[in-house]
Design a protein around this motif. Structure first.
Motif, PDB file in Angstrom:
ATOM      1  N   ASN A 132      37.516  47.435 -32.531  1.00  0.00           N
ATOM      2  CA  ASN A 132      36.189  48.040 -32.567  1.00  0.00           C
ATOM      3  C   ASN A 132      35.121  47.000 -32.853  1.00  0.00           C
ATOM      4  N   ARG A 133      33.902  47.356 -32.495  1.00  0.00           N
ATOM      5  CA  ARG A 133      32.756  46.490 -32.712  1.00  0.00           C
ATOM      6  C   ARG A 133      31.566  47.363 -33.118  1.00  0.00           C
ATOM      7  N   ALA A 134      30.841  46.909 -34.124  1.00  0.00           N
ATOM      8  CA  ALA A 134      29.598  47.557 -34.544  1.00  0.00           C
ATOM      9  C   ALA A 134      28.480  46.563 -34.300  1.00  0.00           C
ATOM     10  N   GLY A 135      27.630  46.849 -33.329  1.00  0.00           N
ATOM     11  CA  GLY A 135      26.654  45.853 -32.901  1.00  0.00           C
ATOM     12  C   GLY A 135      27.394  44.682 -32.280  1.00  0.00           C
ATOM     13  N   THR A 136      27.249  43.497 -32.874  1.00  0.00           N
ATOM     14  CA  THR A 136      27.976  42.312 -32.412  1.00  0.00           C
ATOM     15  C   THR A 136      29.139  41.959 -33.335  1.00  0.00           C
ATOM     16  N   GLN A 137      29.355  42.736 -34.402  1.00  0.00           N
ATOM     17  CA  GLN A 137      30.388  42.435 -35.398  1.00  0.00           C
ATOM     18  C   GLN A 137      31.715  43.083 -35.020  1.00  0.00           C
ATOM     19  N   PHE A 158      26.729  56.725 -29.985  1.00  0.00           N
ATOM     20  CA  PHE A 158      27.546  55.510 -30.045  1.00  0.00           C
ATOM     21  C   PHE A 158      28.135  55.179 -28.665  1.00  0.00           C
ATOM     22  N   ARG A 159      27.376  55.401 -27.600  1.00  0.00           N
ATOM     23  CA  ARG A 159      27.908  55.155 -26.251  1.00  0.00           C
ATOM     24  C   ARG A 159      27.155  54.054 -25.511  1.00  0.00           C
ATOM     25  N   GLY A 160      26.008  53.614 -26.016  1.00  0.00           N
ATOM     26  CA  GLY A 160      25.208  52.626 -25.297  1.00  0.00           C
ATOM     27  C   GLY A 160      25.425  51.214 -25.792  1.00  0.00           C
ATOM     28  N   GLY A 161      24.763  50.260 -25.128  1.00  0.00           N
ATOM     29  CA  GLY A 161      24.839  48.865 -25.543  1.00  0.00           C
ATOM     30  C   GLY A 161      24.701  47.916 -24.371  1.00  0.00           C
ATOM     31  N   TYR A 162      24.905  46.643 -24.671  1.00  0.00           N
ATOM     32  CA  TYR A 162      24.768  45.563 -23.677  1.00  0.00           C
ATOM     33  C   TYR A 162      26.049  44.741 -23.654  1.00  0.00           C
ATOM     34  N   THR A 163      26.502  44.381 -22.449  1.00  0.00           N
ATOM     35  CA  THR A 163      27.699  43.555 -22.265  1.00  0.00           C
ATOM     36  C   THR A 163      27.408  42.450 -21.263  1.00  0.00           C
ATOM     37  N   LEU A 164      27.857  41.250 -21.577  1.00  0.00           N
ATOM     38  CA  LEU A 164      27.781  40.110 -20.666  1.00  0.00           C
ATOM     39  C   LEU A 164      29.200  39.722 -20.277  1.00  0.00           C
ATOM     40  N   ASN A 165      29.498  39.763 -18.979  1.00  0.00           N
ATOM     41  CA  ASN A 165      30.837  39.461 -18.469  1.00  0.00           C
ATOM     42  C   ASN A 165      30.809  38.249 -17.547  1.00  0.00           C
ATOM     43  N   LEU A 166      31.951  37.571 -17.474  1.00  0.00           N
ATOM     44  CA  LEU A 166      32.156  36.464 -16.546  1.00  0.00           C
ATOM     45  C   LEU A 166      33.266  36.836 -15.581  1.00  0.00           C
ATOM     46  N   GLY A 167      33.038  36.641 -14.279  1.00  0.00           N
ATOM     47  CA  GLY A 167      34.066  36.918 -13.283  1.00  0.00           C
ATOM     48  C   GLY A 167      34.552  35.642 -12.628  1.00  0.00           C
ATOM     49  N   VAL A 200      38.004  39.189 -15.225  1.00  0.00           N
ATOM     50  CA  VAL A 200      36.671  39.354 -15.810  1.00  0.00           C
ATOM     51  C   VAL A 200      36.774  39.429 -17.332  1.00  0.00           C
ATOM     52  N   PRO A 201      36.676  38.299 -18.036  1.00  0.00           N
ATOM     53  CA  PRO A 201      36.639  38.340 -19.497  1.00  0.00           C
ATOM     54  C   PRO A 201      35.241  38.683 -20.000  1.00  0.00           C
ATOM     55  N   MET A 202      35.191  39.360 -21.131  1.00  0.00           N
ATOM     56  CA  MET A 202      33.915  39.675 -21.777  1.00  0.00           C
ATOM     57  C   MET A 202      33.440  38.460 -22.558  1.00  0.00           C
ATOM     58  N   LEU A 203      32.166  38.083 -22.395  1.00  0.00           N
ATOM     59  CA  LEU A 203      31.580  36.954 -23.111  1.00  0.00           C
ATOM     60  C   LEU A 203      30.821  37.385 -24.362  1.00  0.00           C
ATOM     61  N   TYR A 204      30.163  38.550 -24.289  1.00  0.00           N
ATOM     62  CA  TYR A 204      29.293  38.961 -25.396  1.00  0.00           C
ATOM     63  C   TYR A 204      29.085  40.460 -25.302  1.00  0.00           C
ATOM     64  N   GLN A 205      29.087  41.139 -26.467  1.00  0.00           N
ATOM     65  CA  GLN A 205      28.771  42.565 -26.520  1.00  0.00           C
ATOM     66  C   GLN A 205      27.932  42.890 -27.739  1.00  0.00           C
ATOM     67  N   ASP A 206      26.957  43.750 -27.546  1.00  0.00           N
ATOM     68  CA  ASP A 206      26.137  44.283 -28.622  1.00  0.00           C
ATOM     69  C   ASP A 206      26.105  45.790 -28.408  1.00  0.00           C
ATOM     70  N   LEU A 207      26.861  46.533 -29.221  1.00  0.00           N
ATOM     71  CA  LEU A 207      27.109  47.944 -28.982  1.00  0.00           C
ATOM     72  C   LEU A 207      26.382  48.814 -29.997  1.00  0.00           C
ATOM     73  N   ASN A 208      25.952  49.991 -29.542  1.00  0.00           N
ATOM     74  CA  ASN A 208      25.296  50.952 -30.432  1.00  0.00           C
ATOM     75  C   ASN A 208      26.342  51.630 -31.317  1.00  0.00           C
ATOM     76  N   GLY A 209      26.099  51.650 -32.629  1.00  0.00           N
ATOM     77  CA  GLY A 209      27.050  52.290 -33.531  1.00  0.00           C
ATOM     78  C   GLY A 209      28.348  51.521 -33.585  1.00  0.00           C
TER      79      GLY A 209
END
Length: 346
Positions: A61-66, A294-303, A320-329
């Motif tokens: 799990n992730r809360a924001g970027t944590q 708790f369903r929204g947010g931003y994701t940066l992926n690399l393909g 496609v690995p995930m590089l960065y995520q900032d998730l709501n809740g």
């Protein structure tokens, strides 16, 4: 001798990588990387059949970027707004998708398409402090759901083309053919039926508009492109909620190794909004995957991809690995996905 060597290598390069404009759209890079669609047209009367497979893996799990451990996710839920993960907390999820895609060129500038999807979703959980079912708090359980998903249809319209460029408008949408309400008694140890949480449902339950636009540029040794694609639910479904508005911005570069083999690199920006409304049978406190905010947010992926054109058959694969995520809740984070496809035009 030096001139002969130069001439030899020029002939070799010409044999491996075509410079003729007419061949640009018949090379291994004629389609975008495997994780994208809606990027090319077909000639009038031409058909294309494609099978595509996707596997997305979410672990932790992730809360924001944590990033949170399984126990931290339960503790975090006790203080979140709203309070959640009292009955259970998700640990990981595997989302597989089988897709059958059919395209047909109607005119030089219009291609129609349809895609049927069959998702298969498995989620592992830990029972929370208020769950006396099964093995009690801290015990593990797994739920699964599979079947037909939503059906995608649309038209690709060529807005501009020249010897090197294509600009294509995607007027697509999805039909609510996926089941959005199935129940299970596994979380409670068989004592009570409850609906599967939002990420485990097979469709949106709404008609969705999916407009997008793609620009592709070809040159002698490769191509690059950019695509903006959306997925916008229209109103609420019969369970009185609508899924996230989704916006994807992709940029990619494909490098020809030969006319029949290419590699690609892609950067994807993905934005999702929270859900609107609420299913009346999914109380927030039960589990974080029930929380609409708790369903929204931003994701940066690399393909990272490769494509091979073999006797008219196009094989396409992308990791496609995930590089960065900032998730709501608090949400399950996406770790990676892999997409493979086979297609044939005739």
């Amino acid at each position: 001798m030096k001139r002969l060597n130069v001439a030899f290598f020029m002939l070799l390069a010409a044999a491996n990588v075509s410079t003729a404009h007419d061949d640009y759209r018949s090379r291994a890079d004629k389609h975008a990387p495997a994780g994208l669609m809606g990027d090319h047209l077909h000639a009038p009367g031409e058909w294309m059949v494609e099978y595509k497979y996707m596997n997305m893996y979410m672990d932790g799990n992730r809360a924001g970027t944590q990033r949170l451990s399984d126990s931290e996710a339960i503790d975090f839920g006790a203080t979140s707004n709203p309070v959640t993960n009292r009955m259970a907390s998700p640990n990981n999820m595997t989302h597989e998708m089988h897709m059958v895609h059919i395209m047909r060129g109607m005119t030089e500038d219009i291609t129609l398409y349809a895609m049927v999807m069959l998702p298969s979703i498995t989620m592992d959980h830990t029972r929370g402090p208020m769950n006396a079912g099964g093995g009690g708090p801290g015990s593990l359980f797994t739920t699964h759901n599979s079947g037909f998903g939503d059906t995608t249809i649309g038209a690709l319209i060529g807005l501009y083309t020249d010897s090197n460029d294509d600009v294509i408008l995607n007027l697509g949408g999805s039909l609510p053919t996926g089941d959005i309400f199935r129940t299970t008694s596994i979380p409670s140890g068989g004592t009570m039926e409850q609906p599967l949480p939002y990420p485990m449902r097979l469709g949106s339950g709404t008609f969705n508009a999916r407009p997008g636009i793609t620009w592709k540029h070809y040159f002698d040794v490769g191509s690059f492109g950019t695509q903006f694609q959306t997925d916008l639910p229209i109103g609420r479904n019969y369970r009185d909620y609508s899924v996230s508005d989704e916006f994807r911005l992709n940029n990619w570069y494909s490098q020809l190794l030969t006319n029949n083999l290419s590699t690609s690199i892609r950067v994807e920006n993905l934005w999702r909004t929270n859900y609107d409304g609420a299913d009346p049978m999914t109380p927030d406190a039960m589990i974080s995957t029930n929380v609409e905010s708790f369903r929204g947010g931003y994701t940066l992926n690399l393909g990272l991809g490769a494509a091979a054109l073999l006797h008219g058959h196009l094989l396409n694969v992308e990791f496609v690995p995930m590089l960065y995520q900032d998730l709501n809740g608090i949400q399950l984070e996406t770790d990676w996905s892999i997409v493979t496809s086979w297609s044939k035009s005739f």
